[in-house]
Design an enzyme around this catalytic site. Structure first.
Site, mmCIF file in Angstrom:
data_model
loop_
_atom_site.group_PDB
_atom_site.id
_atom_site.type_symbol
_atom_site.label_atom_id
_atom_site.label_comp_id
_atom_site.label_asym_id
_atom_site.label_seq_id
_atom_site.Cartn_x
_atom_site.Cartn_y
_atom_site.Cartn_z
ATOM 1 N N CYS A 50 14.145 -26.928 25.560
ATOM 2 C CA CYS A 50 15.603 -27.100 25.557
ATOM 3 C C CYS A 50 15.927 -28.589 25.430
ATOM 4 C CB CYS A 50 16.220 -26.570 26.849
ATOM 5 S SG CYS A 50 15.768 -24.892 27.290
ATOM 6 N N HIS A 54 18.540 -30.681 23.142
ATOM 7 C CA HIS A 54 19.803 -30.959 23.841
ATOM 8 C C HIS A 54 19.799 -32.261 24.629
ATOM 9 C CE1 HIS A 54 21.568 -26.993 23.012
ATOM 10 N NE2 HIS A 54 20.391 -26.476 23.261
ATOM 11 N N CYS A 151 37.854 -0.076 38.258
ATOM 12 C CA CYS A 151 37.630 -1.362 38.934
ATOM 13 C C CYS A 151 38.916 -1.804 39.628
ATOM 14 C CB CYS A 151 37.240 -2.442 37.930
ATOM 15 S SG CYS A 151 35.919 -2.027 36.798
ATOM 16 N N CYS A 196 28.671 -1.578 41.536
ATOM 17 C CA CYS A 196 29.961 -0.900 41.498
ATOM 18 C C CYS A 196 29.865 0.401 40.712
ATOM 19 C CB CYS A 196 31.027 -1.803 40.867
ATOM 20 S SG CYS A 196 31.823 -2.901 42.062
#
Lengths: 235, 106, 153
Positions: A50, A54, A151, A196
């Site tokens: 990376c 970068h 939700c 959930c």
């Protein structure tokens, strides 16, 4: 058998100046440390890290997590931060995508997210991302599962009330990836979403599925201007 | 895999108390959990942690399953002169780990 | 403020169902130590000495919503002249094992202090004991309430 603790001593002077004083009490930073190592690790000889493209994460990645999910013009779709990592791995490193929820994926995502800590969430929700955000909103208010709950019925209508002893949160995603003590580890928003969907007895959405991307885009956009908190520590 | 994070000040003043924070990567399996198939997950905990300064004990913890996963310790130390802080910890299966950090006193 | 379209009672039942699906955190199968076991552990430590309240300070939240990682700090005041604090010992009476941890302070420790994260099986009294170099023991206790979480996996 004595082992030298690999990659161990972190005299953590290199952390951002804004670092909370009790970061050491947040086990998420064990993952952050791995992400930091991964940032400058070449996956194989000759391949790029990376950092090779970068540069320093502290500057190059500042604000990046606060802007994600974001619309990718080249691909013509919304992308999560973890999808961006996968794209980099495939296109620039010649690697396979991260295994979802792996230590490496969460570690790198947490390390990158840390570079945005304290910055306001800045999702460009009224540009080309608007369609995805709208899809997420539709999904958020749609009843699903055997319990036939949406939700919104918990996370909008009953925020602050209690489900058993737990205060119902308003569904912000500015602290992901997060360390949860009931997980004994870290997880992404996708893992939390699975809690959930399983709870209302619906089929879980696959990681990086259109539903996952849409919901995370919608929730991130709702949290615009909140300070980024990732990597969070939730008991 | 990151095994431990240790935070000590780079330099301290002689005789002045300073803080040491340690975060150890370990699941601290209690032995009371079961996996998704219902099979008990065996107990696997770090039993002892010890911090010394040039061989003299600073802090030692004897741990039980009630210490949470990824054990965290915050304690104090005092040094009159510089030296080496050693951190050693071990599980109940005989695996031990160690790490060290140089301490400058000025 | 109730859920749209659903009568409140029905909503709560369903919500409870959603929670009930995953009610048992699974971290602990709380068998619970017996009071006698806790007493025995403390007696082993204290021996013939009297256990006096004071000197040591145990900090824990009195309302615990997430018992898997509860922040705990033990500190102490200045011990009587000529003595030093050797160790702290923490007991959680309603955990499967009453022992939480023994924390020893060597010659290079500053003021005795330890902060860590602990697990609590149930609402209970947690006790910290400081043992001094003259063998005397001091204690502090916190009565705390552990509430049951929903939405665990």
């Amino acid at each position: 058998m004595i082992r030298q603790a690999a990659m161990a001593v972190a005299l953590l002077a290199t952390w951002p100046a804004a670092a909370q004083t009790d970061d050491m009490a947040n086990p998420a930073f064990l993952w952050v440390e791995e992400g930091k190592a991964l940032w400058s690790e070449r996956p194989r000889p000759g391949a790029k890290s990376c950092a090779d493209c970068h540069g320093a994460a502290e500057t190059a990645m500042r604000g990046v997590a606060a802007r994600h999910p974001a619309f990718d013009a080249k691909r013509g779709r919304a992308m999560l931060l973890t999808q961006r990592l996968d794209a980099c791995r495939v296109e620039h490193q010649g690697e396979t995508p991260f295994e979802p929820e792996s230590r490496r994926q969460l570690g790198l995502a947490a390390y990158i997210a840390l570079q945005s800590r304290g910055l306001p969430v800045a999702i460009a929700a009224d540009g080309p991302l608007a369609k995805t955000v709208a899809e997420g909103r539709a999904l958020y208010t749609r009843r699903i599962g055997q319990l036939d709950l949406s939700c919104a019925q918990c996370h909008d209508d009953l925020v602050g009330r209690r489900l058993a002893a737990t205060a119902i949160p308003s569904g912000h995603v500015n602290a992901y990836p997060v360390y949860r003590s009931d997980w004994l580890g870290m997880g992404s928003f996708w893992r939390r979403l699975g809690n959930c969907t399983t709870g209302v007895r619906a089929e879980a959405f696959a990681p990086h599925s259109p539903e996952h991307v849409a919901l995370e885009s919608y929730l991130a956009a709702r949290g615009n201007d909140l300070p980024m908190q990732a990597p969070g520590f939730r008991n | 895999m990151t095994r431990v994070l240790i935070r000590v000040p780079k330099t301290v003043k002689p005789g002045q108390e300073f803080e040491i924070k340690v975060l150890i990567s370990h699941p601290m399996e209690t032995g009371y959990r079961r996996d998704h198939q219902g099979t008990p997950i065996p107990r696997d905990i770090v039993k002892q942690f010890r911090c010394t300064l040039d061989g003299e004990e600073v802090f030692r913890a004897e741990m039980f399953p009630a210490i949470a996963a990824n054990p965290y310790f915050f304690f104090h130390a005092v040094a009159e002169r510089g030296g080496t802080l050693r951190f050693e910890w071990s599980d109940e299966r005989g695996t031990a780990w160690r790490e060290s950090a140089a301490l400058t006193v000025e | 403020m109730t859920a749209q379209f659903l009568p409140r009672r029905q909503f709560l039942l369903r919500a409870a169902g959603a929670a009930g699906f995953v009610l048992v955190p699974g971290l602990w199968r709380p068998l619970g130590a017996t009071p006698a076991e806790v007493k025995a552990e403390i007696a082993k430590l204290v021996g013939e000495a009297a256990l006096r309240p004071g000197l040591v300070k145990l900090d824990l939240p009195v309302l615990v919503e997430s018992p898997n990682a509860v922040g705990m700090t033990v500190t102490a005041g200045t011990p009587p002249a000529g003595t030093r604090i050797q160790s702290f010992h923490v007991f959680a009476a309603a955990n499967p094992l009453p022992n939480v941890g023994h924390f020893h302070f060597g010659p290079r420790a500053g003021r005795p202090r330890v902060s860590t994260h602990i697990r609590l099986a149930d609402s209970q009294t947690v006790t910290a004991i400081a043992k001094l170099s003259d063998g005397s023991c001091w204690s502090d206790s916190v009565d705390l309430l552990v509430t049951l979480s929903a939405c665990l996996d």
